[in-house]
Design an enzyme around this catalytic site. Structure first.
Site, PDB file in Angstrom:
ATOM      1  N   HIS A 141      -1.813  -0.309  -0.187  1.00  0.00           N
ATOM      2  CA  HIS A 141      -2.458  -0.702   1.013  1.00  0.00           C
ATOM      3  C   HIS A 141      -3.586  -1.957   0.967  1.00  0.00           C
ATOM      4  O   HIS A 141      -4.271  -1.995  -0.057  1.00  0.00           O
ATOM      5  CB  HIS A 141      -3.209   0.469   1.725  1.00  0.00           C
ATOM      6  CG  HIS A 141      -4.289   0.909   1.491  1.00  0.00           C
ATOM      7  ND1 HIS A 141      -5.573   0.404   1.801  1.00  0.00           N
ATOM      8  CD2 HIS A 141      -4.677   2.103   0.770  1.00  0.00           C
ATOM      9  CE1 HIS A 141      -6.639   1.146   1.306  1.00  0.00           C
ATOM     10  NE2 HIS A 141      -6.122   2.241   0.840  1.00  0.00           N
ATOM     11  N   ASP A 195     -10.877   0.443  -3.599  1.00  0.00           N
ATOM     12  CA  ASP A 195      -9.902   1.143  -2.442  1.00  0.00           C
ATOM     13  C   ASP A 195      -9.639   0.238  -1.403  1.00  0.00           C
ATOM     14  O   ASP A 195     -10.203  -0.295  -0.535  1.00  0.00           O
ATOM     15  CB  ASP A 195     -10.714   2.259  -1.831  1.00  0.00           C
ATOM     16  CG  ASP A 195      -9.669   3.127  -0.791  1.00  0.00           C
ATOM     17  OD1 ASP A 195      -8.603   2.757  -1.138  1.00  0.00           O
ATOM     18  OD2 ASP A 195     -10.261   4.124  -0.067  1.00  0.00           O
ATOM     19  N   GLU A 240      -4.312   1.414   6.655  1.00  0.00           N
ATOM     20  CA  GLU A 240      -4.335   2.699   5.990  1.00  0.00           C
ATOM     21  C   GLU A 240      -5.503   3.604   6.535  1.00  0.00           C
ATOM     22  O   GLU A 240      -5.671   4.611   6.546  1.00  0.00           O
ATOM     23  CB  GLU A 240      -4.164   2.396   4.366  1.00  0.00           C
ATOM     24  CG  GLU A 240      -4.049   3.869   3.926  1.00  0.00           C
ATOM     25  CD  GLU A 240      -5.205   4.570   3.384  1.00  0.00           C
ATOM     26  OE1 GLU A 240      -5.196   5.676   2.918  1.00  0.00           O
ATOM     27  OE2 GLU A 240      -6.294   4.011   3.412  1.00  0.00           O
ATOM     28  N   GLU A 241      -6.760   2.687   6.381  1.00  0.00           N
ATOM     29  CA  GLU A 241      -7.889   3.411   6.652  1.00  0.00           C
ATOM     30  C   GLU A 241      -8.193   3.874   7.909  1.00  0.00           C
ATOM     31  O   GLU A 241      -9.158   4.649   8.334  1.00  0.00           O
ATOM     32  CB  GLU A 241      -8.897   2.381   6.171  1.00  0.00           C
ATOM     33  CG  GLU A 241      -8.994   1.885   4.728  1.00  0.00           C
ATOM     34  CD  GLU A 241      -9.508   2.982   3.831  1.00  0.00           C
ATOM     35  OE1 GLU A 241      -9.848   3.983   4.334  1.00  0.00           O
ATOM     36  OE2 GLU A 241      -9.365   2.732   2.451  1.00  0.00           O
ATOM     37  N   ASP A 286      -2.733   4.762  -4.916  1.00  0.00           N
ATOM     38  CA  ASP A 286      -4.132   4.573  -4.149  1.00  0.00           C
ATOM     39  C   ASP A 286      -5.260   4.958  -5.044  1.00  0.00           C
ATOM     40  O   ASP A 286      -4.895   5.211  -6.303  1.00  0.00           O
ATOM     41  CB  ASP A 286      -4.127   5.352  -2.791  1.00  0.00           C
ATOM     42  CG  ASP A 286      -4.925   5.097  -1.793  1.00  0.00           C
ATOM     43  OD1 ASP A 286      -6.013   4.256  -2.147  1.00  0.00           O
ATOM     44  OD2 ASP A 286      -4.550   5.296  -0.523  1.00  0.00           O
ATOM     45  N   HIS A 322     -15.879   4.190  -0.512  1.00  0.00           N
ATOM     46  CA  HIS A 322     -16.463   3.487   0.782  1.00  0.00           C
ATOM     47  C   HIS A 322     -17.693   3.001   0.574  1.00  0.00           C
ATOM     48  O   HIS A 322     -18.354   2.989   1.681  1.00  0.00           O
ATOM     49  CB  HIS A 322     -15.796   4.539   1.857  1.00  0.00           C
ATOM     50  CG  HIS A 322     -14.650   4.567   2.195  1.00  0.00           C
ATOM     51  ND1 HIS A 322     -14.071   5.381   3.274  1.00  0.00           N
ATOM     52  CD2 HIS A 322     -13.308   4.232   1.340  1.00  0.00           C
ATOM     53  CE1 HIS A 322     -12.527   5.358   3.427  1.00  0.00           C
ATOM     54  NE2 HIS A 322     -12.298   4.719   2.179  1.00  0.00           N
TER      55      HIS A 322
END
Length: 361
Positions: A66, A178, A210-211, A233, A328
């Site tokens: 992604h 990510d 995606e998130e 991922d 994140h």
């Protein structure tokens, strides 16, 4: 191979591509993949679909990453020039105060303000402020001045981050590991397969959003209906002092790719297809790349695999993940040797495409 992954990852990590505003990343991916794929298209929502046809008939295989990252967007511009902002994806409030940010793909600079420490009450010094109590300062004194900079409601925002090599230069700390590390892997995969014969058709897909609910995966899974899919991922590494590693999260940086056998979060559930697991195990052994197998049920971890598994008539799916610490955040930490291991396993799966029957039993 590792240095090429690193170079593309450096470029990708420096881009602003918050969910819903992935245009800069998508344009880069389209250009890079066009040089090595038989065809590349970008659908109206921004999903990138690169196609490489094999030398003989065989299954349709999707390798999927992604493009989006967590971040923020401009919520409102106050008359005095300060800016309110919203979260896009999960970002901890603990990361907010006193941070530098980039606004839009032009990387317009700003800071998240913080009350001077010597003016804080003891209670204030212990509080974690919510995003509703935070504001952005772009050095403007009026709304008109902010708008003249080219900033408008809804513009994407990310926490500023450099591309920092640790003393061991295989360890990289930056934002959007990510999932930009796996975007770089998808590009390198197509380069590696340039003169390689394989059966069937490879779809190299990079999804959007995606998130915020695995949205792009649903769109693409329903469009392509591949025979099976491998999702690339990242996955949290549990090898830090604040985590009871073996009990909670047995994933280590530098010990190879991870394979979540089962995961669940927010109504999503994924259990690896048995034949896809067999492929990952076989290629791990062939390439002499160790894989860290684990389950993450109820730990707020999921991937595009959850929505791909139930797209179309159902797609056999598995995940090969790159471990990273500090999820994140603007200091996510990755080991490039793990990323190289992901590439070796996935390349092997493509090369041997069609050699395994995909039935459930």
């Amino acid at each position: 191979m590792k240095e090429r992954i690193k170079a593309r990852f450096r470029e990708l990590a420096g881009m602003v591509g918050v969910s819903g505003a992935e245009q800069e990343v998508v344009a880069y991916l389209q250009e890079q993949l066009a040089a090595v794929a038989d065809e590349v298209k970008v659908d109206p929502s921004g999903n990138v679909i690169a196609v490489k046809h094999g030398s003989k008939p065989g299954p349709k295989l999707m390798v999927c990453a992604h493009s989006d990252e967590v971040g923020f967007c401009v919520k409102n511009i106050y008359p005095n020039g300060y800016i309110a902002f919203d979260k896009i994806g999960y970002v901890s409030d603990q990361l907010l105060l006193g941070r530098k940010v980039w606004i839009t793909s032009k990387k317009l600079p700003g800071v998240i303000g913080i009350k001077a420490g010597h003016l804080q009450t003891p209670e204030e010094s212990r509080q974690v402020k919510s995003i509703r109590d935070c504001y952005l300062d772009v050095g403007a004194s009026s709304r008109q001045e902010v708008e003249a900079m080219g900033i408008k409601i809804g513009d994407p925002i990310v926490l500023q981050s450099d591309f920092m090599e640790m003393h061991n230069s295989d360890l990289i700390s930056t934002k959007s590991v990510d999932n930009r590390i796996n975007c770089a892997i998808v590009i390198e995969l197509f380069h590696q397969l340039k003169d390689t014969a394989f059966a069937g058709t490879l779809y190299g897909v990079v999804t959007v959003q995606e998130e915020v609910g695995l949205r792009g995966a649903t769109m693409v899974g329903n469009q392509l209906e591949p025979d099976y899919a491998i999702v690339l991922d990242t996955i949290p590494a549990g090898d830090t002092p604040d985590i009871e590693t073996e009990k909670v999260l047995p994933v280590y940086l530098g010990k190879g790719p991870a394979c979540p056998v089962a995961d669940a979060a927010g109504g999503h559930f994924t259990y690896i297809h048995p034949k896809v697991r067999a492929m990952i195990e076989e290629q791990s052994e062939k390439a002499q790349v160790p894989v860290q197998y684990l389950t993450l049920i109820g730990d707020s971890y999921t991937t595009d695999a959850a929505n791909l598994a139930i797209a179309g008539k159902g797609i056999p799916v598995g995940v090969v993940a790159t471990p990273r610490r500090y999820s994140h955040s603007p200091i996510e930490l990755v080991n490039l040797n793990d990323a190289e291991g992901v590439l070796k396993i996935v390349k092997g799966i493509v090369t041997d495409n069609g050699q395994k029957e995909l039935g459930f039993l």
